[in-house]
Design a protein around this motif. Structure first.
Motif, mmCIF file in Angstrom:
data_model
loop_
_atom_site.group_PDB
_atom_site.id
_atom_site.type_symbol
_atom_site.label_atom_id
_atom_site.label_comp_id
_atom_site.label_asym_id
_atom_site.label_seq_id
_atom_site.Cartn_x
_atom_site.Cartn_y
_atom_site.Cartn_z
ATOM 1 N N ASN A 1 11.775 -33.670 -28.422
ATOM 2 C CA ASN A 1 12.289 -32.424 -27.846
ATOM 3 C C ASN A 1 13.525 -31.910 -28.582
ATOM 4 N N THR A 13 13.932 -31.781 -17.691
ATOM 5 C CA THR A 13 13.510 -31.499 -19.059
ATOM 6 C C THR A 13 12.185 -30.755 -19.084
ATOM 7 N N ALA A 57 12.719 -27.174 -17.954
ATOM 8 C CA ALA A 57 13.430 -26.403 -18.972
ATOM 9 C C ALA A 57 12.508 -26.063 -20.150
ATOM 10 N N LEU A 58 11.630 -26.986 -20.536
ATOM 11 C CA LEU A 58 10.665 -26.724 -21.600
ATOM 12 C C LEU A 58 9.693 -25.619 -21.191
ATOM 13 N N LEU A 98 17.471 -28.500 -21.706
ATOM 14 C CA LEU A 98 16.545 -29.592 -22.005
ATOM 15 C C LEU A 98 17.164 -30.593 -22.983
ATOM 16 N N THR A 107 17.552 -34.647 -22.313
ATOM 17 C CA THR A 107 16.558 -35.401 -23.071
ATOM 18 C C THR A 107 17.159 -36.622 -23.763
ATOM 19 N N THR A 159 6.037 -34.205 -21.444
ATOM 20 C CA THR A 159 7.152 -34.697 -20.631
ATOM 21 C C THR A 159 6.741 -34.845 -19.171
#
Length: 422
Positions: free
Chosen positions: A28, A88, A91-92, A111, A115, A177
């Motif tokens: 990431n 994460t 956010a991705l 993220l 991460t 994730t």
């Protein structure tokens, strides 16, 4: 190949799950790098504006190292890993749907902060490993870390080419994730393997970080060795795409991602450095790692205009850097178990800062003086590391000699006067 031994109560398959988790989460940090030009075109902004995404990721990761990784010394690892993975993944997904560069940069910042899971796993797996097996455990997980960093650029670039959009990389990372969220917490211990220190307040955890450098010689040595090696490593990778685009090579920007794929053999070979560390000690493996990285930069210096030479150098550099990382973390994790996450915080933050410095200097040197200057920069950083290891080794031999002298004492005949004619 014998199975890696762990302490009692550790679920079967934990080490492979940890290695996979580190590969997925560390990707990431890096997968956005080859997407910046696509992002600029897709969102209708300049290349410089798209670069804000990469900058946001770097700042976020540095912040996450400092404010989150020390929490592993307060136990509750299963809860922490679940929360970090959930944030994460969200956010991705937000990044994949971002309508503007501001939203995308914000999502990337968030993220990147969360991460940092690999740096929670490293001290945990060290504590889980059976006595004398910490190096092997770190080697297995560290290999996953390196492969994730190397291959993420290749995969995201290939996805963008296949789908015609940079958003595919964010969607794929969010899915991976989210799947990890269903698996990893089951293998993370509820409490820290070393018992944790729930009574230590969060402010005190952070305040203790600077004192660790003063109080732990092993941390100081590992930090210098890791920082100089990673600065050289980062200088190479930050300048490679520009070097490849120039004469006489003249390859497109996607070629840099393929070099990550070509570096996999070196990264895989570095896994066995964990066993070497357990058997011969971190200093020996650091020496091997420095030698391998040093040879790589000699190859870059004299055969840097050859694709074959660059591939060979990439593998030597990847092997040397990963091996050194395994040795350095094995050394610092011999410190007090209740401090391991914070020791790792200091170490990784130093690596990150030195990597940024190495990249900046490398780009400046490449622009002003060309590839030769960048290769010499890498050799200079490695020389500082080699000098530090040499000084450490000399001091260690002197200390060992003094101790042996004290233990044995002078051999003098008892009951017999020593003098003339004696």
């Amino acid at each position: 190949m014998t199975a890696l031994s762990t302490t009692s109560g550790v679920k079967r398959g934990t080490i492979p799950v940890f290695a996979t988790a580190t590969a997925i989460t560390v990707s990431n940090i890096y997968f956005t790098q080859p997407l910046l030009e696509w992002i600029a075109q897709g969102l209708g902004v300049s290349s410089a504006a798209a670069g804000i995404v990469a900058t946001a990721g770097q700042i976020g990761y540095a912040l996450g190292i400092v404010v989150i990784v020390p929490l592993a010394d307060r136990a509750r690892l299963r809860r922490i890993s679940s929360v970090l993975l959930a944030i994460t993944a969200l956010a991705l997904l937000a990044g994949a749907l971002a309508p503007s560069i501001a939203v995308l940069s914000t999502a990337t910042f968030v993220l990147s902060v969360t991460t940092v899971l690999p740096q929670l796993i490293m001290p945990t797996v060290s504590s889980m490993a059976a006595r004398g097996e910490a190096g092997r455990a770190l080697g297995a997980v560290g290999t996953g870390l390196t492969l994730g960093a190397l291959l993420s650029r290749t995969v995201s670039g290939a996805l963008a080419e296949a789908t015609g959009t940079w958003r595919a990389g964010y969607f794929a990372a969010a899915a991976a994730t989210a799947l990890l969220l269903l698996v990893l917490p089951r293998y993370m211990p509820e409490q820290s393997p070393h018992g944790g220190q729930d009574r230590i307040g969060y402010p005190k955890l952070l305040a203790s970080l600077p004192r660790l450098i003063v109080g732990h010689a092993s941390l100081r040595l590992s930090t210098v060795l890791g920082a100089t090696g990673f600065a050289a490593f980062s200088a190479f990778w930050a300048t490679l795409a520009f070097h490849l685009s120039q004469k006489p090579i003249e390859l497109g920007p996607a070629a840099a991602g393929l070099f990550g794929l070509g570096s996999v053999p070196g990264a895989l070979a570095a896994r066995y450095s964990g066993r070497l560390t357990d058997r011969y000690g971190p200093d020996t493996v650091n020496t091997v790692g420095l030698a391998s990285a040093g040879i790589a930069f000699v190859v870059f210096l004299f055969a840097g205009d050859s694709v074959v030479g660059l591939v060979i150098g990439c593998n030597l550099l990847g092997y040397g850097t990963t091996s050194a990382q395994i040795a350095n973390q094995t050394r610092i994790f011999t410190g007090p178990a209740a401090l391991r996450a914070r020791l790792n915080t200091v170490y990784i933050f130093a690596l990150f800062a030195s990597g940024a410095i190495g990249s900046s200097i490398g780009l400046a040197l490449l622009q002003a003086h060309g590839w030769t200057a960048t290769a010499c920069e890498g050799m200079a950083f490695l020389a500082v590391g080699a000098l530090s290891l040499t000084v450490h080794s000399v001091r260690q031999r002197r200390t060992s000699g003094v101790q042996n002298s004290v233990e044995t004492g002078p051999r003098v005949a008892v009951g017999r006067p020593v003098g003339k004619g004696g």
